[in-house]
Design a protein around this motif. Structure first.
Motif, PDB file in Angstrom:
ATOM      1  N   CYS A   1     -18.537 -18.636  24.056  1.00 18.16           N
ATOM      2  CA  CYS A   1     -18.458 -18.453  22.604  1.00 18.16           C
ATOM      3  C   CYS A   1     -17.366 -17.480  22.196  1.00 18.16           C
TER       4      CYS A   1
ATOM      5  N   ASP B   1     -23.028 -13.519  21.095  1.00 17.76           N
ATOM      6  CA  ASP B   1     -22.844 -12.628  19.950  1.00 17.76           C
ATOM      7  C   ASP B   1     -21.496 -12.831  19.267  1.00 17.76           C
TER       8      ASP B   1
ATOM      9  N   LYS C   1     -23.984 -17.425  13.077  1.00 20.05           N
ATOM     10  CA  LYS C   1     -25.189 -17.351  13.897  1.00 20.05           C
ATOM     11  C   LYS C   1     -26.249 -18.377  13.474  1.00 20.05           C
TER      12      LYS C   1
ATOM     13  N   LEU D   1     -27.326 -21.253  15.759  1.00 23.12           N
ATOM     14  CA  LEU D   1     -28.401 -21.148  16.743  1.00 23.12           C
ATOM     15  C   LEU D   1     -29.689 -21.765  16.220  1.00 23.12           C
TER      16      LEU D   1
ATOM     17  N   VAL E   1     -26.832  -9.670  19.251  1.00 26.01           N
ATOM     18  CA  VAL E   1     -27.145 -11.064  18.933  1.00 26.01           C
ATOM     19  C   VAL E   1     -28.053 -11.152  17.726  1.00 26.01           C
TER      20      VAL E   1
ATOM     21  N   GLU F   1     -27.675  -9.984  13.180  1.00 25.45           N
ATOM     22  CA  GLU F   1     -27.132 -10.728  12.041  1.00 25.45           C
ATOM     23  C   GLU F   1     -27.792 -12.089  11.827  1.00 25.45           C
ATOM     24  N   ILE F   2     -28.923 -12.353  12.448  1.00 22.31           N
ATOM     25  CA  ILE F   2     -29.568 -13.645  12.258  1.00 22.31           C
ATOM     26  C   ILE F   2     -30.720 -13.509  11.279  1.00 22.31           C
TER      27      ILE F   2
ATOM     28  N   THR G   1     -21.145  -5.768  10.526  1.00 20.81           N
ATOM     29  CA  THR G   1     -20.451  -6.641  11.473  1.00 20.81           C
ATOM     30  C   THR G   1     -19.354  -5.874  12.190  1.00 20.81           C
TER      31      THR G   1
END
Length: 334
Positions: free
Chosen positions: A78, A131, A136, A139, A160, A163-164, A305
């Motif tokens: 990624c 990450d 995100k 996912l 990881v 930020e989800i 971020t």
């Protein structure tokens, strides 16, 4: 001197692994539903670089395929395929479903719809450096794909999950966490012994010198194997019949610099900008860094971020920091 250069490369997956039995057994248990033809729950492999996360993920899936089950799988880096389109394209490419997809004109939704229509055997997707994904939410979309199993790899769990959204967090809470620690010096020496046996001519390096390499690598197998590779190349280039201590010591800085440059080359545009600012200034405090970052990019990310990006740069020893949150100073590492 080098009889098989493949085994001295960081991406080489050996036929047997050392000092990771517990991690292999745990991941094998997670993947056991695949033997019944159904997808498994996600697993999350995390820990410092050079601790075998990627190797163990690929080794375990390959062993499962060879021994008992019909499974497709695809590895996605990624850090290279960080956009939604690139990630989906690579995943589809693993099941030979990209022949009529055009990188410039095919809508991203078409790729996801095509993946949802997949009807083959269970599909394991290894998302390394997860990450680094720009979006995100992908996912969550992948989690909802029938027959697709995700293996997520990163250095830190917080990088990881910070930020989800809640939808994905609630689904990944059941993911098995597998933590990888640094190798001990003796464990690294064992790993190096295998690489010598598989890839070099006999009797060109003794145990004491392998111990020296392990000590210089400080628990990182990638650095240890890189030192061995470069030392063998230097010895061969100088027509030596063994790898002497002075050559090992000489190639340590070269190897670490080589790995550092490979990491720099993989930085995203935003990470590169932050790295350049810190390098330009030598030392800089967070607010000044963020202000200049905003001036240099057209689509600045949030401070949260940016902090995650800086944490990533620190993890790979590209920058350092001193002080607590309020008094923190970022500094360039020479």
């Amino acid at each position: 001197m080098i009889t098989d250069a493949r085994v001295l490369q960081p991406e080489f997956i050996p036929s047997e692994v050392k000092h990771r039995d517990a991690e292999v057994n745990t991941l094998s248990s997670v993947l056991r539903p695949l033997t019944d033809g159904v997808r498994a729950d996600p697993a999350f492999l995390y820990g410092p670089s050079g601790t075998g996360k990627t190797c163990i993920a690929q080794f375990t899936v390959e062993r499962l395929r060879q021994e008992v089950v019909d499974v497709n799988y695809q590895y996605v880096n990624c850090w290279e395929d960080y956009s939604r389109f690139k990630t989906l394209y690579t995943i589809l490419d693993g099941i030979n479903n990209t022949i009529d997809i055009h990188r410039q004109s095919t809508p991203k939704d078409v790729l996801l719809d095509r993946l949802k229509d997949y009807t083959g055997p269970p599909y394991v997707v290894i998302l390394d450096e997860v990450d680094q994904l720009q979006d995100k939410s992908l996912l969550y979309d992948l989690y909802r794909v029938k027959d697709l199993t995700m293996l997520l790899i990163a250095n830190k769990e917080t990088e990881v999950f910070a930020e989800i959204d809640d939808r994905l967090t609630s689904r990944l809470t059941t993911a098995t966490r597998i933590h990888f620690d640094h190798y001990s010096r003796s464990e690294l020496t064992t790993i190096l012994n295998d690489r010598v046996q598989w890839g070099l001519v006999p009797n060109i390096i003794d145990q004491e010198r392998l111990n020296l390499i392990a000590a210089k690598a400080a628990g990182d197998a990638r650095i240890a194997i890189g030192i061995l590779r470069n030392a063998a190349r230097h010895a061969h280039g100088n027509s030596l019949d063994e790898i002497p201590t002075d050559v090992i010591r000489d190639v340590v800085p070269e190897t670490k610099s080589e790995i550092q440059q490979q990491t720099i080359d993989r930085l995203t545009d935003h990470q590169q900008t932050l790295y350049d600012i810190i390098t330009d200034h030598g030392t800089i405090e967070p607010q000044a860094l963020y202000d200049e970052y905003q001036e240099r990019v057209t689509d600045p990310k949030t401070k949260r971020t940016v902090r995650n990006h800086l944490s990533k740069l620190e993890h790979y020893n590209l920058i350092g920091s001193e002080g607590n949150t309020k008094g923190r100073i970022y500094r360039a590492l020479t």
